[in-house]
Design an enzyme around this catalytic site. Structure first.
Site, short mmCIF file in Angstrom:
data_model
loop_
_atom_site.label_atom_id
_atom_site.label_comp_id
_atom_site.label_asym_id
_atom_site.label_seq_id
_atom_site.Cartn_x
_atom_site.Cartn_y
_atom_site.Cartn_z
N GLU A 59 -0.74 -30.20 14.28
CA GLU A 59 -1.67 -29.57 13.33
C GLU A 59 -1.59 -30.14 11.90
OE1 GLU A 59 -0.95 -25.34 13.67
OE2 GLU A 59 -1.66 -25.30 15.73
N ASN A 94 -0.74 -33.46 18.30
CA ASN A 94 -1.33 -32.27 18.93
C ASN A 94 -2.07 -31.45 17.88
OD1 ASN A 94 -1.35 -30.57 21.40
ND2 ASN A 94 -0.16 -29.12 20.18
N HIS A 102 -7.46 -23.84 22.52
CA HIS A 102 -7.62 -22.40 22.28
C HIS A 102 -9.11 -22.14 22.07
CE1 HIS A 102 -3.37 -21.68 22.13
NE2 HIS A 102 -3.22 -22.66 21.26
N GLU A 130 -2.73 -26.31 25.44
CA GLU A 130 -2.51 -24.88 25.13
C GLU A 130 -3.74 -24.02 25.46
OE1 GLU A 130 -1.11 -24.24 21.11
OE2 GLU A 130 0.07 -26.10 21.10
N ASP A 162 -6.34 -21.34 26.31
CA ASP A 162 -6.67 -19.95 26.61
C ASP A 162 -8.08 -19.71 26.11
OD1 ASP A 162 -6.01 -19.67 23.86
OD2 ASP A 162 -4.15 -18.59 24.29
C1 XIL Z 1 2.19 -19.41 18.96
C2 XIL Z 1 3.00 -18.57 19.94
O1 XIL Z 1 2.24 -18.41 21.11
C3 XIL Z 1 3.36 -17.24 19.35
O2 XIL Z 1 4.25 -16.53 20.21
C4 XIL Z 1 3.99 -17.45 17.98
O3 XIL Z 1 4.22 -16.18 17.39
C5 XIL Z 1 3.10 -18.27 17.07
O4 XIL Z 1 2.82 -19.51 17.71
N1 XIL Z 1 -0.74 -23.52 18.19
C6 XIL Z 1 0.51 -23.95 18.57
C7 XIL Z 1 1.48 -22.99 19.16
O5 XIL Z 1 0.79 -25.16 18.51
O6 XIL Z 1 2.81 -23.32 18.86
C8 XIL Z 1 1.17 -21.58 18.75
O7 XIL Z 1 2.04 -20.71 19.48
C9 XIL Z 1 -0.29 -21.25 18.99
C10 XIL Z 1 -1.18 -22.15 18.20
#
Ligand code: XIL
Length: 349
Positions: free
Chosen positions: A156, A197, A233, A261, A263
């Site tokens: 990020e 990422n 996401h 990641e 969802d």
């Molecule tokens: C999130 C986790 O899922 C949570 O449990 C934590 O509190 C905060 O981080 N992008 C990422 C992940 O790269 O590491 C993040 O994970 C979600 C967004």
């Protein structure tokens, strides 16, 4: 830190009521990991270490359905080194041991980020930050050499407009910190695959343009970067329509791609229309990966709404995972299984 208080798994809870044997019997067959393997694809999930320790049903699903795991939090800097100079490897080691026992790959997440850093970092003099970051990257990568096959080295680092994010790292070290992080990680484990990422880079947009410029420059300069992770996401209201095109342009740079990641959140409560829309988004993301030769890893950010991070982070939204909070499969799981169920593949190396 987990934003969600998982439901009590006590008397009368649907989860507690499911005996491990019954849960195992309910496991879909063939497993997701077997379906994905036909396409040369690793199928992963983020793992919540507290749930893994306390919930046998959760554990059974992780063990049987997935062949790649990512620590949801256990490999972040604040967990690994809460006190300066004193590493606590326990939870990360547990995940590695679990993965070995279940013949799973481990994606390391994440080495350089602006979030979930230890509090003591704020007191480190600016002049020391480069050495401290290098030590963190190399200590961590060396510790898991041979066990963690790929790392999200930088997470990020780009803003929505495509410029570099204004972080403590950029301010202290200048833009070269990104190339340096990859070089340090590569020195510590020359066999590990190293990824950049980010989120909101599914589509072709200003941010993914910025990431593309960044990694193209890194490749041109000979920096050891091997792939780009698109977090994935998503929301039912925004299907990533140009993901295939976007993955394709990273593929064309000779880089791997990974969906790291996934969802797909929705306004709660869920209903059948939203759940079908969600299934479509999961299917779209999977298909874009399958159509991209270098996309060999597809990871969901948790697979059950019971332990999802979404409700704690997105007000009024949730139900983002492929199983509901009682481990009941949603249309999204069926969509992913369908998407993997057709014939063989030409993607094998
Ligand atoms: C999130 C986790 O899922 C949570 O449990 C934590 O509190 C905060 O981080 N992008 C990422 C992940 O790269 O590491 C993040 O994970 C979600 C967004």
């Amino acid at each position: 830190m987990h934003a969600v208080a998982p439901g009590p798994a006590g008397e009368g809870s649907p989860v507690a009521a499911v005996a491990p044997a019954a849960a195992a019997a309910a496991m879909p067959e063939p497993a997701l990991r077997e379906l994905a393997a036909r396409h040369g694809l690793a199928f992963g999930t983020a793992v919540d270490m507290a749930a893994l320790a306390s919930d046998p049903v959760y554990r059974e699903w992780v063990a049987s359905q997935f062949d790649s795991v990512t620590a949801e939090n256990a490999m972040k800097w604040d967990v690994l080194e809460p006190t300066r100079g004193r590493y606590e490897w326990g939870p990360a080691d547990e995940l590695v041991a679990f993965a070995k026992a279940n013949r799973q790959a481990v994606r390391g997440h994440t080495l350089v980020w602006h979030n979930q850093n230890p509090a003591w970092l704020a007191d480190v003099p600016v002049a020391e930050l480069g050495a401290v970051l290098k030590a963190h990257v190399q200590t961590t990568v060396r510790r898991f050499k041979g066990d963690v096959g790929q790392w999200d080295v930088v997470n990020e680092a780009v803003e929505a407009d495509g410029t570099l994010r204004d972080t403590a790292w950029l301010r202290a070290l200048g833009p070269g910190y990104i190339a340096d992080a990859f070089r340090w990680a590569h020195e510590a484990d020359p066999d590990a695959l190293l990824f950049y990422n980010d989120y909101d880079v599914e589509d072709v947009n200003a941010k993914s343009d910025g990431v593309h410029d960044l990694v193209r420059r890194l490749v041109r300069e000979g920096v050891p970067i091997h792939g780009v992770g698109v977090q994935g996401h998503c929301s039912v209201d925004q299907a990533p329509r140009t993901l295939r095109e976007n993955l394709g342009r990273f593929d064309a740079l000779g880089l791997r791609t990974a969906v790291t990641e996934v969802d797909v959140r929705m306004a709660v409560p869920p209903d059948p229309v939203k759940l079908e829309a969600q299934a479509d988004v999961y299917r779209t993301v999977l298909r874009a990966c399958l159509l991209t030769p270098g996309c060999r890893s597809f990871t969901v950010w948790g697979y059950t709404d019971r332990y999802s991070w979404v409700p704690g982070w997105f007000e009024g939204e949730g139900a983002a995972d492929i199983l509901d909070e009682h481990f009941v499969a949603k249309p999204a799981l069926r969509a992913l299984r369908d998407g993997l169920s057709f014939g063989g593949t030409s993607r094998r190396d």
